[in-house]
Design an enzyme around this catalytic site. Structure first.
Site, mmCIF file in Angstrom:
data_model
loop_
_atom_site.group_PDB
_atom_site.id
_atom_site.type_symbol
_atom_site.label_atom_id
_atom_site.label_comp_id
_atom_site.label_asym_id
_atom_site.label_seq_id
_atom_site.Cartn_x
_atom_site.Cartn_y
_atom_site.Cartn_z
ATOM 1 C CB CYS A 74 -0.860 -0.033 1.260
ATOM 2 S SG CYS A 74 -1.884 1.415 1.529
ATOM 3 C CB CYS A 183 -3.178 3.962 -5.385
ATOM 4 S SG CYS A 183 -4.436 3.048 -4.462
HETATM 5 N N1 DGL Z 1 -3.841 0.483 -1.971
HETATM 6 C C1 DGL Z 1 -3.707 1.686 -1.207
HETATM 7 C C2 DGL Z 1 -2.514 2.477 -1.740
HETATM 8 O O1 DGL Z 1 -1.662 1.902 -2.403
HETATM 9 C C3 DGL Z 1 -5.029 2.342 -1.171
HETATM 10 C C4 DGL Z 1 -5.116 3.471 -0.301
HETATM 11 C C5 DGL Z 1 -6.396 3.738 0.394
HETATM 12 O O2 DGL Z 1 -6.920 2.861 1.082
HETATM 13 O O3 DGL Z 1 -6.831 4.877 0.308
HETATM 14 O O4 DGL Z 1 -2.347 3.648 -1.522
#
Ligand code: DGL
Length: 259
Positions: A74, A183
């Site tokens: 993430c 993301c």
């Molecule tokens: N997959 C997360 C990232 O890479 C998502 C972020 C979120 O939950 O806003 O930033």
């Protein structure tokens, strides 16, 4: 620590499975445990302290399962919490950050776009990284609402397509020729994004680089699993598992669990 112990991965939700896929492809003999903290998604709207606390909770769970290394799958958790996690826990961490470097190297128009969460784009780590690129114009765009739609499985929806048009068209107009997906949820949007941006615009995500980095760090710590036995891949979500199963394309070893 045994090298047959699992690689632990976590994300605010299902998006980090894009990172898991890249790791599993490169390291098919590794056992893995993936946590989707979907109950608390999106992280991108949360304060730095909340992101640190949620990330710690996920790491505690993975370490209870004796994971040998933690992949923060993430960008938002990496850019807001990895420093604190490294200080708190005695285990190797791999983080993911928007892939600015390959984009800056490949851009011919010297203009790149970055689509990421507010939490990532506002973080000190990301802004320090951006400051070091003086010869390229970096267009930043928050992907408001995208993670929520992906978590609901609405990847091919009209609402998704409309949001992507609003975010991407101005970047194309400003001459972007590389788009960084900052993301881990966004690689699932590549087919939808391709319909909106011209063919010459390259789309860059971090999956392959993170997989290579994971392998290198396992090697460095003598933790690579050399066993050729069939590996085990476990997935846990603290929400309904339907969408997670759909994007994985299988339902074996996908569990709903409170953590
Ligand atoms: N997959 C997360 C990232 O890479 C998502 C972020 C979120 O939950 O806003 O930033």
């Amino acid at each position: 620590m045994s090298n047959t112990n699992s690689i632990g991965l976590f994300d605010s939700g299902i998006g980090g499975t894009s990172i898991w896929k890249a790791i599993h492809q490169l390291l098919p003999h590794e056992n893995t445990i993936y946590l989707a903290d979907s109950k608390n998604a999106p992280y991108g709207k949360r304060s730095k302290q909340e992101i640190i606390d949620l990330s710690s909770k996920n790491v505690d769970f993975l370490l209870e399962q004796n994971c040998k290394i933690i992949v923060v799958a993430c960008n938002t958790a990496t850019t807001n919490a990895i420093k604190e996690l490294r200080e708190k826990y005695d285990v190797p961490f791999i983080g993911i950050e928007p892939a600015i470097k390959p984009a800056a190297n490949q851009s011919e128009t010297q203009t790149i776009g970055i689509l990421a969460t507010k939490g990532t784009l506002n973080s000190d780590l990301f802004n320090r990284q951006v400051e070091s690129y003086t010869n390229v114009k970096i267009l930043e765009q928050v992907g408001y609402g995208l993670v929520e739609l992906i978590e609901r499985g609405q990847i091919d929806s009209t609402e998704m397509s409309n949001l992507l048009k609003i975010y991407l068209r101005p970047m194309v107009k400003a001459n972007m020729d590389c788009l960084v997906l900052g993301c881990s949820h966004y690689p699932y949007l590549i087919p939808a994004i391709r319909k909106i941006i011209p063919e010459h615009v390259k789309i860059i995500d971090s999956g392959e680089a993170v997989a290579k980095q994971t392998k290198a760090v396992l090697e460095k710590h003598n933790l690579l699993n050399e066993s050729k036995a069939k590996s085990t891949q476990l997935f846990y979500t603290n929400d309904d598992a339907t969408v997670l199963k759909t994007i994985l394309g299988f339902s074996d070893n996908v569990f709903e669990k409170d953590f």
